[in-house]
Design an enzyme around this catalytic site. Sequence first.
Site, PDB file in Angstrom:
ATOM      1  N   ARG A  15      51.855  -1.341   0.768  1.00 21.90           N
ATOM      2  CA  ARG A  15      51.421  -1.914  -0.533  1.00 21.90           C
ATOM      3  C   ARG A  15      52.534  -1.908  -1.588  1.00 21.90           C
ATOM      4  O   ARG A  15      52.280  -1.880  -2.789  1.00 21.90           O
ATOM      5  CB  ARG A  15      50.207  -1.177  -1.094  1.00 21.90           C
ATOM      6  N   LYS A  59      59.854 -13.853  -7.448  1.00 21.23           N
ATOM      7  CA  LYS A  59      59.132 -14.664  -6.458  1.00 21.23           C
ATOM      8  C   LYS A  59      59.651 -14.313  -5.070  1.00 21.23           C
ATOM      9  O   LYS A  59      60.868 -14.318  -4.835  1.00 21.23           O
ATOM     10  CB  LYS A  59      59.370 -16.147  -6.717  1.00 21.23           C
ATOM     11  N   GLU A 114      70.813 -25.538  -8.573  1.00 18.00           N
ATOM     12  CA  GLU A 114      70.019 -24.769  -9.546  1.00 18.00           C
ATOM     13  C   GLU A 114      70.767 -24.668 -10.891  1.00 18.00           C
ATOM     14  O   GLU A 114      70.145 -24.620 -11.941  1.00 18.00           O
ATOM     15  CB  GLU A 114      69.687 -23.366  -9.010  1.00 18.00           C
ATOM     16  N   LYS A 122      66.798 -17.711 -17.226  1.00 17.48           N
ATOM     17  CA  LYS A 122      65.663 -17.394 -16.342  1.00 17.48           C
ATOM     18  C   LYS A 122      64.937 -16.137 -16.831  1.00 17.48           C
ATOM     19  O   LYS A 122      63.699 -16.091 -16.839  1.00 17.48           O
ATOM     20  CB  LYS A 122      66.122 -17.243 -14.892  1.00 17.48           C
ATOM     21  N   GLU A 144      53.824 -17.434 -13.673  1.00 21.86           N
ATOM     22  CA  GLU A 144      53.825 -18.898 -13.645  1.00 21.86           C
ATOM     23  C   GLU A 144      52.477 -19.520 -13.995  1.00 21.86           C
ATOM     24  O   GLU A 144      51.952 -20.373 -13.273  1.00 21.86           O
ATOM     25  CB  GLU A 144      54.291 -19.402 -12.265  1.00 21.86           C
ATOM     26  N   ARG A 156      56.692 -20.990 -17.081  1.00 22.84           N
ATOM     27  CA  ARG A 156      57.594 -20.776 -15.941  1.00 22.84           C
ATOM     28  C   ARG A 156      57.645 -21.995 -15.015  1.00 22.84           C
ATOM     29  O   ARG A 156      58.607 -22.159 -14.254  1.00 22.84           O
ATOM     30  CB  ARG A 156      57.171 -19.506 -15.179  1.00 22.84           C
ATOM     31  N   ASN A 174      60.407 -25.326 -11.972  1.00 23.84           N
ATOM     32  CA  ASN A 174      60.168 -26.137 -10.769  1.00 23.84           C
ATOM     33  C   ASN A 174      60.647 -27.571 -10.949  1.00 23.84           C
ATOM     34  O   ASN A 174      60.320 -28.427 -10.126  1.00 23.84           O
ATOM     35  CB  ASN A 174      58.672 -26.138 -10.422  1.00 23.84           C
ATOM     36  N   HIS A 230      61.585 -29.566  -7.979  1.00 20.70           N
ATOM     37  CA  HIS A 230      61.229 -28.810  -6.770  1.00 20.70           C
ATOM     38  C   HIS A 230      60.037 -29.375  -6.001  1.00 20.70           C
ATOM     39  O   HIS A 230      59.904 -29.109  -4.810  1.00 20.70           O
ATOM     40  CB  HIS A 230      60.992 -27.336  -7.119  1.00 20.70           C
ATOM     41  N   HIS A 270      60.933 -29.553  -2.172  1.00 27.85           N
ATOM     42  CA  HIS A 270      60.253 -28.840  -1.084  1.00 27.85           C
ATOM     43  C   HIS A 270      59.748 -29.823  -0.029  1.00 27.85           C
ATOM     44  O   HIS A 270      59.782 -29.534   1.171  1.00 27.85           O
ATOM     45  CB  HIS A 270      59.099 -27.997  -1.638  1.00 27.85           C
ATOM     46  N   HIS A 287      68.813 -25.864   0.607  1.00 23.93           N
ATOM     47  CA  HIS A 287      67.819 -25.891  -0.472  1.00 23.93           C
ATOM     48  C   HIS A 287      68.422 -26.518  -1.743  1.00 23.93           C
ATOM     49  O   HIS A 287      67.800 -27.366  -2.381  1.00 23.93           O
ATOM     50  CB  HIS A 287      67.315 -24.474  -0.753  1.00 23.93           C
TER      51      HIS A 287
END
Length: 373
Positions: A126, A148, A190, A230, A240, A244, A248, A251, A255, A267
């Site tokens: 956990r 993330k 990025e 960031k 998000e 936030r 993206n 993105h 993706h 990427h």
Amino acid sequence: MISLSTKKVLVPLKENSYQVFIGSSILSILPDEIKRRNLNKNLIIAVDGNVWYYHQEKIKNLFTQIACKIFFYIVPPGEKSKSYLELNEFYTHLLNNGFGRDTLIIGIGGGVIGDLIGFATATFMRGVQLVHIPTTLLASVDSSIGGKTGINFGKRKNIIGAFYQPKAVFIDTDFLDTLPLEEKISGLGEVIKYAFLSDYDLFNFVEKKFNSLFDKKIIQEIILKSVSIKAAIVAQDEKESSLRKILNFGHTFAHAFESEMNFRVKHGEAVVAGMIAALFLSNELNLLSNQNLEKFLSLPLKIKLPLKFASMNKGNIYDIMHSDKKSSSGKINFVLISDIGNILLDVHANKKEIFNALQKTEDAIHKNLIKPL
Ligand SMILES: NC(=O)c1ccc[n+]([C@@H]2O[C@H](COP(=O)([O-])OP(=O)(O)OC[C@H]3O[C@@H](n4cnc5c(N)ncnc54)[C@H](O)[C@@H]3O)[C@@H](O)[C@H]2O)c1
């Protein structure tokens, strides 16, 4: 001891804020920082295979001096490692070697290591302690900050994951010395994103310095600026729910491009193509003027993308975007732009508008490829 040239950026969160250290040779401060923060001394160092190849002596020497118990775990390089099979291997290794809740996991590598090892750390018992040491430009400016983590599943990118913040991030820019040029270029994807998100100062700086961006001093400045942007965004919206989402930008398309090409593209390159598509879609929806479209396209088009980006199956791309975790009520949520620093969230478009944007993207990438140098 922290030298004067080391920069520090705080990621200020409601709980568990953390520091990002940036600089050349800053790994040497890590043992002291681990002691000072009273972090666990049972260490698993998970390292990307290529990073291990180039830097294993440095890595071994650094950690052996502080650990009670230490294991090095080498992850095969590449996006394919962001899988449940690799996760299974890692959990097995942790359990077979008797690691428990008092473990500190240190991930050393690019975004693949950060996402995979971050997710493993979030879920093992956990959640145990995590430190990121990013070694690619992309991971330094983006993926190591903000918590993330996740893996891909089938063709779906990052579809299984968790938000899980590290205890600290150490960006030692010396790692970039061994990073292949095409990976540095991919990392610029990025960087260009931050130029669109922030203000004309950064946009003009990146555009003006484009040919010298990899100079040591300039790249450190770019990393510092990107991390600061960031950190400020994540501080306002860690999970998000709204702001936030601006991260993206490009993105949703990116993706889908990656999935359609079975993750055989970088990427960062997909992000560049995705931003080009987002610019065209913004213009298609009359959110971005023709004049600004032309001006803004000039930055991502400084990067020559592989030919495969100019011949994608638009129907497949459209379907993949529909099944993305960011779509809701059957609608694709795009992050678009009306001006530098003016990002629009949750914009919808019809199929024709999306196909038009994709066609214009392909044409622009193709034209860019045949343009003389
Ligand atoms: N979590 C986030 O917020 C976030 C944000 C952006 C991207 N990502 C993810 O990051 C991943 C891409 O990251 P990436 O571009 O760093 O790719 P990567 O981790 O695959 O690294 C790229 C290549 O560089 C090699 N490499 C890494 N460091 C090196 C070094 N110092 N010297 C020599 N070789 C080195 C690796 O072995 C690999 O072959 C994608 O999976 C993407 O989804 C995550």
